[in-house]
Design an enzyme around this catalytic site. Structure first.
Site, mmCIF file in Angstrom:
data_model
loop_
_atom_site.group_PDB
_atom_site.id
_atom_site.type_symbol
_atom_site.label_atom_id
_atom_site.label_comp_id
_atom_site.label_asym_id
_atom_site.label_seq_id
_atom_site.Cartn_x
_atom_site.Cartn_y
_atom_site.Cartn_z
ATOM 1 N N ARG A 1 22.162 42.875 48.888
ATOM 2 C CA ARG A 1 20.916 42.683 48.197
ATOM 3 C C ARG A 1 20.384 41.271 48.695
ATOM 4 O O ARG A 1 20.994 40.378 49.704
ATOM 5 C CB ARG A 1 20.935 42.619 46.850
ATOM 6 C CG ARG A 1 21.850 41.556 46.258
ATOM 7 C CD ARG A 1 21.443 41.362 44.487
ATOM 8 N NE ARG A 1 22.656 40.502 43.988
ATOM 9 C CZ ARG A 1 23.737 40.657 43.354
ATOM 10 N NH1 ARG A 1 24.016 41.979 43.253
ATOM 11 N NH2 ARG A 1 24.298 39.647 42.715
ATOM 12 N N GLU B 1 20.436 38.064 48.336
ATOM 13 C CA GLU B 1 21.110 37.079 47.738
ATOM 14 C C GLU B 1 22.178 36.408 48.540
ATOM 15 O O GLU B 1 21.760 35.597 49.238
ATOM 16 C CB GLU B 1 21.813 37.646 46.332
ATOM 17 C CG GLU B 1 22.463 36.338 45.557
ATOM 18 C CD GLU B 1 22.587 36.490 44.188
ATOM 19 O OE1 GLU B 1 23.514 35.955 43.480
ATOM 20 O OE2 GLU B 1 22.038 37.831 43.745
ATOM 21 N N GLU C 1 30.833 44.173 41.874
ATOM 22 C CA GLU C 1 30.569 42.932 41.332
ATOM 23 C C GLU C 1 30.554 43.039 39.559
ATOM 24 O O GLU C 1 31.115 42.118 38.911
ATOM 25 C CB GLU C 1 29.094 42.672 41.580
ATOM 26 C CG GLU C 1 28.394 41.695 40.789
ATOM 27 C CD GLU C 1 26.765 41.448 41.080
ATOM 28 O OE1 GLU C 1 26.290 40.428 40.950
ATOM 29 O OE2 GLU C 1 26.262 42.320 41.279
#
Length: 840
Positions: free
Chosen positions: A423, A425, A698
């Site tokens: 993603r 990030e 995660e």
């Protein structure tokens, strides 16, 4: 040890830079150089010999070569590139070139290269080196790294062409969710080619205003947004001698860089493995989805044919949705797409340049039915950290968990310890890194990787001593402040504490005392900051991240923050003593006692219940030395109750999870630790394993049978934090523990804990001194334990149960807590014992 400034001198056993003589002692790692001053930008040669305790001589090692860093004055070139025009987010990669002549034989040649952005250097039509995404991510406002390549074999006598591709990278491209140009507007590079000729003379060439520049087929290559490549724009031979570059413009010359230009610290990023797809399937949309069978970080490489102007697009994702399509909702702003326009020249090979993806699945879409995909492979890309540990058990599910932990590390250790590779990030979160650092050290040799990362962490330290959430910072705190309606703390508990815990871990695992000396002052500034911003040794409750992504439990932020304040202070007091700061050791030791007393007074009741009453508060209080012996017993009992009341399932998040099983083992309940390890119901480690995970997720609830996918706003399927259970598997299940008084496994504490469903386990660890190995097998209550201790080290071996057979070479020390303790030097040892009944 001999060090010389020429190979010829060293071959004659002349150490004109350093001749150590025969130095008696048992230190064989981290021996400091003690010779004449080494000049900058020079090559040196070394070899070593050893004698054992019986005086037996090894003979000389082969000759090794090393170089010293360039001084600032030795950089003769200019920073060159292209100034940005407009505010476009995605800009073409710059192609730059020059030509030069070599009129005599070359003895050796070295290319020094750096960039504010990313570069790929080329000489005479060939790529220089195998580094990817160079020069790596640092805080470019403070420092940038450079790499050095041996290029003698790439040079030609006569005309030579030197080229470079220059992309935006972390410097001017998209970084995380913060957008583009976090450090600067215009990518630029600095390169120096230094040559030593066969006749002893020297020469150099460098980047300057004579270089030519053009756009090319890479229309953009962005860290978050993928790549677009148009083969019709290729200029064949642009990096070869004699190319006609009259249509190219002059490269822009930029002002000197004001930061530090430093040699690369830590391992480079490389392509570490190539994976073939395990299956493929056609969709109803005319596309084909390839499954590589493993969630990974890297990119896909294609071999295709097709007509001119046809477009082939590759989309990447970690998971498939219930309809069998790529699941991309969790990417947020990231675009994991690489698009290629064909030039119709026959079979071509496409591979991206300055981007990467996190994926298991790749979907290919073709604009023309005449496109033929001859081959697609996945390139596994990460920092080149060699494997150090190997762990295998009798349980296939636990083995898959171990593999997932390793793959999570491989997928996220890319220049910095990222939090996810898919993603928008991909940031170097400090809290994630510190909780996993010990597991990472067992899995791979990460000494250099973390030495570099600590440079990033302390570069981001604020003037008042606060340490960051992410490193390199890239403006995260400014971004967070703009996007949040509340005040944002820059010193989150468990995140800032990485500045203490990671250096301590490197010292413990590798015996690197210098890392503690180097960062002593910034570590002390962090402790002083915490003390100055506490009330009565209690930290305030604004620890923004708390026990991140805990499941069904809410650990009070002030309790967590105060616990970490205590633990960091405890470690720092020990560090102060190790580096010879005895006054500091005493002062910070006393501060720890004050924090401990304040913690118990404020948060712990007489019956051992800790405020918040979560699994995390108990395991932290136990592991952080915050309780009296009496309260330890009560808190351990309460922790057991909290686990059992939850159906033998955990509730810990990022911070608590690393301490949960160690707290149980240290409290005499390894049986309960094993129940958590083997738990297959949600939430647990094996829940994701049972549902096909090939990396660590995660969040515990990334996907559940009842709810499907978690909210896509934050749901990575390739992380590593929850994989910190790997530390317990090595330290407790296998029993491979380092002794902080003799670190780097100079003295080991071998104390395996057989249990659970496991009937056997074998662990190996490549310590700085050599291979450590433990293997145990259970047959009913009978335990056979085999241990291997490397040369020049010792160990205490704790044999559980009633001893039946002991190795004659081991010396019995004592019996304690149901274990017989033996002292052992290097060698192989075998013990047999009878275990008692396991607790339930």
């Amino acid at each position: 040890m001999l060090v010389a400034d020429s190979e010829e001198k060293l071959a004659e056993d002349c150490g004109n830079m350093w001749d150590s003589g025969i130095a008696a002692g048992d230190q064989s790692v981290y021996i400091p150089y003690a010779g004449r001053r080494l000049a900058p930008g020079c090559r040196y040669y070394c070899k070593a010999a050893v004698w054992d305790k019986h005086g037996v001589y090894s003979g000389w090692s082969k000759i090794h070569e090393f170089g010293t860093a360039l001084s600032k004055e030795q950089w003769l070139g200019s920073w060159i590139g292209k100034k940005a025009a407009g505010e476009e987010e995605l800009v073409p990669v710059s192609y730059m070139r020059t030509e030069f002549r070599i009129d005599k034989p070359v003895r050796c040649a070295w290319l020094y290269a750096s960039a504010l952005g990313m570069y790929e250097a080329r000489l005479n039509g060939k790529r220089v080196g195998d580094h990817q995404l160079a020069p790596g991510w640092t805080d470019y406002g403070t420092r940038v790294q450079y790499q050095v390549y041996d290029v003698a074999e790439l040079l030609l006598e006569g005309g030579n062409a030197w080229g470079a591709l220059l992309g935006t990278g972390w410097y001017a491209g998209n970084v995380g969710m913060m957008g583009v140009r976090r450090y600067g507007e215009d990518p630029r590079c600095l390169m120096e080619l230094k040559i030593e000729y066969a006749d002893g003379s020297k020469g150099s060439f460098c980047t300057d205003g004579s270089w030519k520049l053009s756009e090319g087929p890479v229309r953009y290559s962005d860290m978050i947004k993928g790549e677009r490549y148009d083969a019709r724009l290729e200029q064949k031979g642009w990096d070869c001698p004699g190319f006609n570059d009259t249509g190219w413009s002059r490269a822009e010359v930029f002002e000197p860089y004001e930061g530090l230009v430093v040699p690369q610290s830590g391992p480079p990023v490389r392509v570490m493995q190539t994976i073939e797809p395990v299956r493929q399937s056609e969709t109803g949309r005319g596309t084909v989805i390839y499954d590589f069978g493993q969630n990974l970080t890297g990119w896909t490489a294609l071999e295709v044919t097709g007509p001119e102007g046809a477009v082939i697009t590759v989309n990447h994702a970690e998971m498939l949705d219930p309809g069998g399509s790529l699941y991309t909702l969790n990417l947020r702003r990231a675009v994991q797409i690489c698009g290629y326009v064909l030039d119709g020249s026959g079979e071509v090979r496409f591979e991206p340049h300055f981007t990467f993806q996190g994926f298991r699945y790749a979907e290919i879409e073709c604009s023309s039915p005449d496109i033929r995909v001859q081959r697609i492979t996945a390139k596994v890309v990460h920092s080149d950290t060699p494997a150090a540990g190997k762990l295998e058990t009798s349980d296939p599910l636990v083995n898959r968990l171990i593999a997932n932990i390793v793959w999570g590390q491989r997928g996220n250790f890319l220049s910095v310890p990222m939090d996810c590779p898919q993603r928008d990030e991909r940031l170097g979160w400090t809290g994630d890194a510190q909780i996993f650092a010990r597991t990472a050290s067992y899995n791979m040799n990460v000494a250099g990787f973390f030495r570099k990362y600590l440079m990033d962490v302390f570069d981001a330290q604020s003037p008042d001593g606060a340490l960051p959430d992410v490193a390199p910072d890239a403006g995260w705190h400014i971004y967070k402040g703009l996007s949040s309606s509340k005040w944002f703390a820059p010193d989150n508990a468990g995140w800032g504490d990485a500045g203490i815990i990671i250096p301590w871990t490197l010292y413990l695992m590798y015996g690197d005392l210098e890392i503690l000396r180097k960062h002593y002052i910034p570590m002390r500034r962090w402790i002083d900051y915490l003390r100055a911003n506490s009330e009565g040794c209690l930290r305030p409750g604004y620890a923004d991240h708390a026990d991140w992504l805990s499941i069904g439990a809410d650990t009070p932020k002030d309790v967590l923050a105060t616990a970490y304040f205590g633990y960091s202070t405890f470690l720092f007091a020990r560090i102060a003593g190790l580096v010879g700061k005895q006054a500091d050791a005493k002062m910070y030791g006393e501060l720890f006692e004050e924090i401990r007393e304040a913690f118990m007074r404020a948060y712990v009741s007489a019956d051992g219940v800790i405020q918040g009453d979560t699994q995390t508060v108990y395991c932290m209080a136990l592991c952080f030395h915050l309780l009296t012996p009496e309260l330890r017993l009560k808190a351990a009992s309460r922790l057991e109750r909290r686990i059992k009341d939850n159906g033998n399932r955990l509730t810990t998040g990022f911070l608590g999870v690393g301490y949960l099983l160690p707290a149980l083992s240290d409290s005499g309940r390894p049986d309960l630790a094993y129940k958590l390890l083997h738990q297959e119901e949600f939430p647990s480690w094996l829940y994701s394993v049972k549902h096909g995970a090939t990396t660590i997720w995660e969040r515990w609830d990334g996907w559940t049978e009842e709810r499907g996918f978690q909210s896509p706003s934050m749901n990575s399927f390739n992380h590593y934090s929850l994989g910190s259970v790997g530390e317990w598997l090595y330290r407790y299940a296998a029993g491979l523990e380092a002794d902080w008084r003799a670190p780097g496994f100079k003295h080991s504490l071998i104390a395996p804990e057989p249990g659970g469903k496991l009937t056997g386990l074998r662990a190996e660890y490549a310590s700085p001194y050599g291979l450590l190995a433990v293997e145990w097998r259970r047959d009913g209550d009978r335990l056979e334990l085999n241990v291997r201790i490397p040369v020049n080290t010792t160990a205490d071996i704790y044999v559980p149960g009633r001893l039946v057979e002991a190795d004659a070479m081991a010396r019995k020390l004592k019996t304690e807590n149901g274990k017989t303790v033996y002292a052992a030097g290097s060698g192989r040892y075998r013990f047999v014992s009878v275990l008692g009944s396991a607790r339930t």
